[in-house]
Motif scaffolding. Sequence first.
Motif, mmCIF file in Angstrom:
data_model
loop_
_atom_site.group_PDB
_atom_site.id
_atom_site.type_symbol
_atom_site.label_atom_id
_atom_site.label_comp_id
_atom_site.label_asym_id
_atom_site.label_seq_id
_atom_site.Cartn_x
_atom_site.Cartn_y
_atom_site.Cartn_z
ATOM 1 N N ALA A 75 0.831 -1.204 0.000
ATOM 2 C CA ALA A 75 0.000 0.000 0.000
ATOM 3 C C ALA A 75 0.866 1.255 0.000
ATOM 4 O O ALA A 75 0.545 2.249 -0.671
ATOM 5 C CB ALA A 75 -0.917 -0.009 1.214
ATOM 6 N N GLY A 76 1.962 1.232 0.750
ATOM 7 C CA GLY A 76 2.856 2.382 0.781
ATOM 8 C C GLY A 76 3.470 2.657 -0.578
ATOM 9 O O GLY A 76 3.599 3.822 -0.997
ATOM 10 N N ALA A 77 3.839 1.596 -1.311
ATOM 11 C CA ALA A 77 4.375 1.769 -2.669
ATOM 12 C C ALA A 77 3.320 2.395 -3.580
ATOM 13 O O ALA A 77 3.634 3.267 -4.405
ATOM 14 C CB ALA A 77 4.821 0.413 -3.220
ATOM 15 N N ALA A 78 2.067 1.973 -3.422
ATOM 16 C CA ALA A 78 0.977 2.554 -4.207
ATOM 17 C C ALA A 78 0.813 4.034 -3.875
ATOM 18 O O ALA A 78 0.515 4.853 -4.759
ATOM 19 C CB ALA A 78 -0.322 1.805 -3.936
ATOM 20 N N GLY A 79 1.011 4.390 -2.612
ATOM 21 C CA GLY A 79 0.924 5.790 -2.209
ATOM 22 C C GLY A 79 2.007 6.641 -2.847
ATOM 23 O O GLY A 79 1.753 7.769 -3.289
ATOM 24 N N VAL A 80 3.222 6.110 -2.923
ATOM 25 C CA VAL A 80 4.332 6.842 -3.557
ATOM 26 C C VAL A 80 4.051 7.041 -5.036
ATOM 27 O O VAL A 80 4.269 8.132 -5.595
ATOM 28 C CB VAL A 80 5.654 6.073 -3.354
ATOM 29 C CG1 VAL A 80 6.769 6.717 -4.179
ATOM 30 C CG2 VAL A 80 6.035 6.059 -1.877
ATOM 31 N N ILE A 81 3.539 5.991 -5.709
ATOM 32 C CA ILE A 81 3.201 6.102 -7.134
ATOM 33 C C ILE A 81 2.109 7.146 -7.338
ATOM 34 O O ILE A 81 2.173 7.965 -8.271
ATOM 35 C CB ILE A 81 2.758 4.726 -7.681
ATOM 36 C CG1 ILE A 81 3.939 3.749 -7.667
ATOM 37 C CG2 ILE A 81 2.185 4.856 -9.090
ATOM 38 C CD1 ILE A 81 3.557 2.320 -7.985
ATOM 39 N N PRO A 122 -2.653 11.426 -2.002
ATOM 40 C CA PRO A 122 -2.079 10.205 -2.585
ATOM 41 C C PRO A 122 -1.855 9.077 -1.591
ATOM 42 O O PRO A 122 -2.023 7.904 -1.940
ATOM 43 C CB PRO A 122 -0.749 10.694 -3.176
ATOM 44 C CG PRO A 122 -0.401 11.914 -2.385
ATOM 45 C CD PRO A 122 -1.720 12.558 -2.066
ATOM 46 N N PHE A 123 -1.477 9.409 -0.357
ATOM 47 C CA PHE A 123 -1.136 8.350 0.586
ATOM 48 C C PHE A 123 -2.358 7.686 1.215
ATOM 49 O O PHE A 123 -2.219 6.724 1.968
ATOM 50 C CB PHE A 123 -0.204 8.882 1.676
ATOM 51 C CG PHE A 123 1.181 9.157 1.161
ATOM 52 C CD1 PHE A 123 2.041 8.119 0.889
ATOM 53 C CD2 PHE A 123 1.597 10.453 0.919
ATOM 54 C CE1 PHE A 123 3.314 8.358 0.386
ATOM 55 C CE2 PHE A 123 2.867 10.707 0.422
ATOM 56 C CZ PHE A 123 3.722 9.659 0.151
ATOM 57 N N MET A 124 -3.562 8.193 0.904
ATOM 58 C CA MET A 124 -4.767 7.471 1.293
ATOM 59 C C MET A 124 -5.459 6.855 0.083
ATOM 60 O O MET A 124 -5.821 5.685 0.099
ATOM 61 C CB MET A 124 -5.749 8.382 2.033
ATOM 62 C CG MET A 124 -6.949 7.590 2.597
ATOM 63 S SD MET A 124 -7.995 8.541 3.704
ATOM 64 C CE MET A 124 -8.818 9.614 2.546
ATOM 65 N N LEU A 125 -5.637 7.641 -0.995
ATOM 66 C CA LEU A 125 -6.337 7.126 -2.167
ATOM 67 C C LEU A 125 -5.526 6.054 -2.885
ATOM 68 O O LEU A 125 -6.085 5.072 -3.380
ATOM 69 C CB LEU A 125 -6.662 8.267 -3.120
ATOM 70 C CG LEU A 125 -7.705 9.278 -2.646
ATOM 71 C CD1 LEU A 125 -7.978 10.311 -3.733
ATOM 72 C CD2 LEU A 125 -8.995 8.576 -2.265
ATOM 73 N N GLY A 126 -4.200 6.224 -2.973
ATOM 74 C CA GLY A 126 -3.356 5.221 -3.631
ATOM 75 C C GLY A 126 -3.480 3.858 -2.963
ATOM 76 O O GLY A 126 -3.806 2.859 -3.627
ATOM 77 N N PRO A 127 -3.242 3.759 -1.648
ATOM 78 C CA PRO A 127 -3.420 2.479 -0.966
ATOM 79 C C PRO A 127 -4.850 1.946 -1.028
ATOM 80 O O PRO A 127 -5.059 0.738 -1.194
ATOM 81 C CB PRO A 127 -3.032 2.812 0.487
ATOM 82 C CG PRO A 127 -2.063 3.929 0.357
ATOM 83 C CD PRO A 127 -2.568 4.754 -0.786
#
Length: 352
Positions: free
Chosen positions: A17-23, A32-37
């Motif tokens: 999930a953290g990697a998804a947040g960075v992307i 990004p760090f909530m919607l990405g994960p």
Amino acid sequence: MTVLARLAVTLALLGYAGAAGVIAQLAGTPLPFMLGPLIAVALLVCTRAGRIIPDGYGFPQWVRIAFISIIGLMIGAQVTPALFENAPRLMLSLGALTAFVVIALGGNYLLFRRLGGYDRPTAFFSAAPGGLYESIALGEAAGADLPRLMTQQFLRIVFVVSVLPIAVSLHLGQPVGSAAGVSMAHGPVPWSALPWLLLAGIAGWLMGRALRLPAPQLTGPLAVAAALNLAGLVHLDVPTWLVNLAQVVIGTALGMRFAGIGRGMLLKGAALAGVSGAFMLVLAGVFALLLMPHMGEGFDTLLISYAPGGVTEMGLIALSLAANPAFVTMHHILRILLTVVAISALGRRLRA
């Protein structure tokens, strides 16, 4: 599952999930760090890839509660005496919130009853513009279709949390909040501040539970931080990395709730949630426009204050967009209280 196995799965899930947040941050996504994960984990558990998660695993609630408390402390630190100086403004806002809840509840009920074809209890408690856990508990007691009710209420929050930051960006004609490089936390915070944050978070959560506050894991720490700030005793600063980590945890926990939802129910629920969410966002926009001349707040702050998302998630959006988070959170707490009172009173008539 053993404790170690559960811990390993949780850490792996948070890493993913953290990697998804960075992307998402690199892509310029709002929040990004909530919607990405959230999106990444939801896709994982809704597809065959989700089979890598062991049977019987559930995201630890104590982890989610701990990090929601961090967000509560951060919002509470924004509370100042100026928030309570204008009593007529607060009364006007309370009256407008009452009207919003009644209109949203009635409009959503017609939508789920007529367009969705839901039975009366399921349509009524799915229509509630707040009070996720309360509407599910009351709906179950009234004989509602629990899986549909849970899906609909959860998708309401996901829709608003996903669409609102983008809508505000489009309204202003430029990236906002985290997408524009705005941080939700102050500069460097010494490590010596972390024990104080821990103590304030635990004390606030225990107080929130004892007083039976709505969303006690958020509102309790919020109240403690606000009290410390208003009394001038101490100002609690939350480091940026901890705020980002809290968002990753919250986004992961939200995404995990898609597990076990059938494809057909999910598609129908998503379509209805889209129509319902759009209706309530437009309604919130109308209220924001009407109240702007009288409230002394901008359109974006009022829109976020009336948009029917979760207290934690809407507080995060307000922090990200620098939209008076204490004012926004106060409105969402009042909205939930009004909604719970309304569905409790009307729900008794429905059961009768």
